[in-house]
Scaffold this motif. Structure first.
Motif, mmCIF file in Angstrom:
data_model
loop_
_atom_site.group_PDB
_atom_site.id
_atom_site.type_symbol
_atom_site.label_atom_id
_atom_site.label_comp_id
_atom_site.label_asym_id
_atom_site.label_seq_id
_atom_site.Cartn_x
_atom_site.Cartn_y
_atom_site.Cartn_z
ATOM 1 N N THR A 385 56.955 38.943 58.011
ATOM 2 C CA THR A 385 58.113 37.766 57.845
ATOM 3 C C THR A 385 57.864 36.897 59.497
ATOM 4 O OG1 THR A 385 59.357 39.054 60.334
ATOM 5 C CG2 THR A 385 60.323 39.372 58.158
ATOM 6 N N SER A 386 56.590 36.920 60.134
ATOM 7 C CA SER A 386 56.360 36.078 61.078
ATOM 8 C C SER A 386 54.303 35.630 60.945
ATOM 9 C CB SER A 386 55.591 36.409 62.552
ATOM 10 O OG SER A 386 54.405 37.570 62.685
ATOM 11 N N GLY A 387 54.338 36.421 59.268
ATOM 12 C CA GLY A 387 52.532 35.502 58.523
ATOM 13 C C GLY A 387 51.832 36.529 58.940
ATOM 14 N N SER A 388 52.256 37.368 59.900
ATOM 15 C CA SER A 388 50.880 38.044 60.292
ATOM 16 C C SER A 388 50.213 38.923 59.013
ATOM 17 C CB SER A 388 51.079 39.296 61.648
ATOM 18 O OG SER A 388 49.693 39.982 61.544
ATOM 19 N N ARG A 389 49.118 39.643 58.243
ATOM 20 C CA ARG A 389 48.385 39.701 57.565
ATOM 21 C C ARG A 389 47.361 40.670 57.922
ATOM 22 N NH1 ARG A 389 47.097 34.802 52.711
ATOM 23 N NH2 ARG A 389 48.995 34.556 53.246
ATOM 24 N N ARG A 390 47.712 41.977 57.086
ATOM 25 C CA ARG A 390 46.365 43.023 57.677
ATOM 26 C C ARG A 390 46.721 44.039 55.824
ATOM 27 N NH1 ARG A 390 47.088 45.979 63.546
ATOM 28 N NH2 ARG A 390 46.845 43.753 64.788
ATOM 29 N N VAL A 391 45.729 43.711 55.487
ATOM 30 C CA VAL A 391 45.473 44.567 54.371
ATOM 31 C C VAL A 391 45.273 45.660 54.279
ATOM 32 C CG1 VAL A 391 44.414 44.513 52.465
ATOM 33 C CG2 VAL A 391 44.520 42.511 53.370
ATOM 34 N N ARG A 392 45.732 46.989 53.862
ATOM 35 C CA ARG A 392 45.514 48.471 54.315
ATOM 36 C C ARG A 392 45.265 48.927 52.060
ATOM 37 N NH1 ARG A 392 47.719 50.645 58.766
ATOM 38 N NH2 ARG A 392 48.554 48.496 59.764
ATOM 39 N N SER A 431 52.937 51.895 55.149
ATOM 40 C CA SER A 431 52.046 51.419 53.728
ATOM 41 C C SER A 431 52.859 50.158 54.071
ATOM 42 C CB SER A 431 53.136 52.199 52.902
ATOM 43 O OG SER A 431 52.601 53.373 53.283
ATOM 44 N N LYS A 432 52.958 49.385 54.669
ATOM 45 C CA LYS A 432 53.458 48.138 55.074
ATOM 46 C C LYS A 432 52.509 46.948 53.893
ATOM 47 C CE LYS A 432 51.538 45.687 58.862
ATOM 48 N NZ LYS A 432 51.769 44.820 59.997
ATOM 49 N N PRO A 433 53.157 46.156 53.255
ATOM 50 C CA PRO A 433 52.534 45.683 52.035
ATOM 51 C C PRO A 433 51.659 44.143 53.026
ATOM 52 C CG PRO A 433 55.260 44.496 52.527
ATOM 53 C CD PRO A 433 55.106 46.022 53.362
ATOM 54 N N ALA A 434 50.633 43.908 52.354
ATOM 55 C CA ALA A 434 49.834 43.303 52.947
ATOM 56 C C ALA A 434 50.641 41.429 53.347
ATOM 57 C CB ALA A 434 48.408 42.876 51.936
ATOM 58 N N SER A 435 51.562 40.822 51.700
ATOM 59 C CA SER A 435 52.072 39.918 52.748
ATOM 60 C C SER A 435 53.773 39.991 51.749
ATOM 61 C CB SER A 435 51.256 38.435 52.247
ATOM 62 O OG SER A 435 51.228 38.441 51.035
ATOM 63 N N CYS A 436 53.922 38.836 51.710
ATOM 64 C CA CYS A 436 55.273 38.760 51.373
ATOM 65 C C CYS A 436 56.284 37.460 51.079
ATOM 66 C CB CYS A 436 56.489 39.456 51.906
ATOM 67 S SG CYS A 436 56.195 40.711 52.226
ATOM 68 N N SER A 437 56.637 36.723 50.382
ATOM 69 C CA SER A 437 57.814 35.255 49.145
ATOM 70 C C SER A 437 58.715 35.087 50.478
ATOM 71 C CB SER A 437 57.105 35.059 47.910
ATOM 72 O OG SER A 437 58.532 36.336 47.916
ATOM 73 N N PRO A 438 58.211 33.511 50.595
ATOM 74 C CA PRO A 438 59.364 33.196 51.306
ATOM 75 C C PRO A 438 60.623 33.721 50.959
ATOM 76 C CG PRO A 438 58.388 32.005 50.216
ATOM 77 C CD PRO A 438 57.813 32.376 49.658
ATOM 78 N N GLU A 439 60.705 34.755 49.252
ATOM 79 C CA GLU A 439 62.444 34.959 49.053
ATOM 80 C C GLU A 439 62.547 36.204 48.783
ATOM 81 O OE1 GLU A 439 60.202 33.215 47.094
ATOM 82 O OE2 GLU A 439 61.633 31.282 46.669
ATOM 83 N N GLU A 440 60.975 37.036 49.974
ATOM 84 C CA GLU A 440 60.605 38.122 49.752
ATOM 85 C C GLU A 440 60.830 39.298 51.369
ATOM 86 O OE1 GLU A 440 58.177 40.542 46.706
ATOM 87 O OE2 GLU A 440 57.445 39.389 48.173
ATOM 88 N N ILE A 441 61.316 37.906 52.410
ATOM 89 C CA ILE A 441 61.464 37.573 53.923
ATOM 90 C C ILE A 441 63.042 37.849 54.323
ATOM 91 C CG2 ILE A 441 60.570 35.925 55.969
ATOM 92 C CD1 ILE A 441 57.869 36.045 54.501
ATOM 93 N N LEU A 442 63.032 37.214 53.312
ATOM 94 C CA LEU A 442 65.220 37.108 53.214
ATOM 95 C C LEU A 442 65.077 38.244 53.174
ATOM 96 C CD1 LEU A 442 65.433 33.612 52.284
ATOM 97 C CD2 LEU A 442 65.973 33.932 54.017
ATOM 98 N N VAL A 443 64.800 39.413 51.908
ATOM 99 C CA VAL A 443 65.494 40.502 51.535
ATOM 100 C C VAL A 443 64.634 41.276 53.239
ATOM 101 C CG1 VAL A 443 65.479 41.667 50.324
ATOM 102 C CG2 VAL A 443 65.269 39.948 49.456
#
Length: 538
Positions: A385-392, A431-443
């Protein structure tokens, strides 16, 4: 002639003195009898006396005597001062009048001599004057005598001189003080103690609920109880003793508070109460009599004597004592069961299988590991939710990740010590995702709030279990004790099973297959794995 007059005067004075002495004797005897009557009434008065009043009266009398003495001393001092002043003044007057007195002495002597001659001539002198005085005093003595006689007659009429009356007063008042007063106290005591015992007997089944809880804690078999699953421990002996005591409570209270009740003949007690009231009313009537001439008539009357004879057979002292003993045995029996009830809480707590130290350590370890895993899961969600990205290589979609967080939260709130929670939470973290859209961040933020609730549940369990361990064993568990403890068996697979077997499996939110692809959390196969949010193939 003079001798006859002197003799007559002497005889009259002796007669007056004799009559006065006889009157004083009669007055003293009447006062003595009145005092005896008053003392009898006062001594037999049933109302309680207070010694402080007597002391107060004595002190008042002493103070009154002292004040009177002081007043007399002051008066004497004033008189002495006036006398001294008078002497000084008289000395001055004497010096002035001394000359005049010397001149007038001769004239006075001449006049006296003339008067003396006249008296001797007429046959009258000092002796004649004495005769007149004696006649006057005799008349006054007769008047005093008649007044004293009339007063004495009135006193004799007012005072009860009957010895039988005095005896009746003392006897009846003692009956009122002892017999009637004690009967009333004993009657009220019998009624009160009987009511208390009856109330205790009605509660004889009160301890059945406590007995059921004790037996349930001990395994449910009343004849073979155990403590925390152990039958040969000190706790097992304690719970057996407690159960046996509670089992006997109902029958013991019934025997002590109902069966052992003394026989109370209420009709006889009520009849005696009526007799006591009749006698008390008759005695009160005599005590309230204001006419002194009728007091002895009242105390000698037949109705009060009949009432006094009627209460002689009324005696409930033995019954009062037996009822008091009965009430004491009843309350002791009930109090013993109350003590067993109070001690049952400690025994139930100690012998509850959930409170066994080994079981508590397993519970504590599960809650501690769940707390750590959920904290890591929360940190992972906060990083997204803070915008940090780590690709797994094996990442979930934001929707699957949020759904997994919610499902884990539901499990941990239901059972904060469930060992499956930590395993699933750690799989989600890896297994956390690489990134999320603004709508997904709210969820995702809503799911994180649910994880916070799960963390609070684990903290509550940790604190409660540590307190329970301290109560049971005397100390809390250290970090080493928690690490060395074994986890309670769970229904879900641990983290090691998430890699799959026999061609592929899944442990995330969606499953995979042996020969196809996986869109779940960690789908894979023997031949390879997939990247991103979609599964791979052979």
């Amino acid at each position: 002639m003079n001798k006859v007059l002197v003799f007559g005067v002497l005889i009259s004075t002796l007669v007056v003195l004799a009559v006065g002495y006889e009157d004083t004797r009669q007055e003293e005897s009447s006062e003595l009898q009145q005092g005896l009557l008053n003392r009898a009434l006062r001594d037999a008065d049933p109302t309680p006396k207070k010694g402080n009043k007597k002391r107060g009266l004595k002190n008042k009398r002493k103070n009154g005597k002292k004040s009177r003495k002081n007043k007399k001393v002051k008066k004497n001092n004033k008189k002495n001062k006036k006398a001294k002043k008078g002497k000084k003044a008289n000395k001055g007057k004497k010096t002035k009048k001394s000359k005049k007195n010397k001149k007038g002495k001769k004239e006075r002597k001449m006049k006296k001599s003339k008067k003396g001659g006249k008296r001797t001539k007429g046959g009258k002198g000092k002796k004649g004057q004495k005769g007149k005085k004696s006649k006057k005093s005799s008349k006054k003595g007769k008047q005093r005598k008649s007044l004293k006689k009339s007063a004495n007659n009135n006193q004799r009429q007012a005072v009860c001189n009957d010895a039988a009356c005095l005896t009746n007063v003392v006897f009846y008042m003692s009956q009122l003080k002892d017999k009637v007063s004690n009967f009333d106290k004993q009657k009220s005591r019998i009624e009160k103690f009987t009511k208390i015992s009856q109330n205790k007997g009605d509660k004889k089944d009160l301890f059945a609920t406590v007995l059921f809880r004790v037996q349930s804690t001990g395994g449910g078999n009343a004849s073979d109880l155990s403590c925390a699953g152990k039958k040969d421990s000190e706790g097992a002996t304690e719970i057996k003793t407690l159960a046996d005591g509670l089992t006997k409570c109902a029958s013991g209270i019934e025997a002590a508070c109902m069966t052992a009740k003394p026989e109370i003949k209420q009709e006889e007690i009520d009849a005696c109460k009526t007799k006591m009231d009749t006698f008390s009313a008759a005695a009160k009537k005599c005590m309230d009599e204001t006419d002194d001439s009728k007091k002895c008539e009242c105390w000698n009357a037949a109705d009060i004597k009949t009432a006094s004879d009627d209460i002689k057979t009324c005696d409930i002292s033995a019954l009062s004592k037996s009822v008091a003993d009965f009430k004491k045995a009843c309350t002791n029996s009930f109090a013993a069961c109350r003590k067993l009830e109070d001690s049952s809480n400690d025994v139930i707590f100690k012998c509850n299988p959930d409170n066994d130290p080994s079981a508590l350590l397993s519970k504590l370890k599960g809650a501690t590991e769940n707390n750590d895993a959920l904290t890591k899961l929360k940190d992972a969600a906060n990083a997204l939710t803070s915008g940090s990205r780590r690709v797994r290589q094996t990442a979930l979609s934001c929707g699957d990740f949020s759904s997994g967080m919610e499902s884990v939260s539901v499990l941990v709130i239901a059972n904060p010590s469930d060992p499956d929670v930590a395993a699933k939470a750690l799989v989600l973290v890896s297994s956390k995702p690489a990134s999320c859209s603004p709508e997904e961040i709210l969820v995702l933020k809503a799911a994180t709030a649910k994880v916070d609730a799960g963390i609070e549940a684990t903290v509550t369990v940790i604190v409660t279990v540590q307190a329970t361990l301290e109560a049971v064993s005397g100390s809390t568990a250290s970090a080493g004790d928690i690490a060395a403890a074994s986890l309670a068996p769970g229904s879900a697979t641990d983290a090691a099973t998430t890699s799959g077997s026999n061609g592929g499996s899944s442990s995330g939110s969606t499953g995979g297959s042996s020969g196809g692809s996986s869109s779940g959390s960690t789908g894979g196969s023997d031949s390879g794995s997939s990247e991103g949010s979609t599964g791979g193939s052979d």
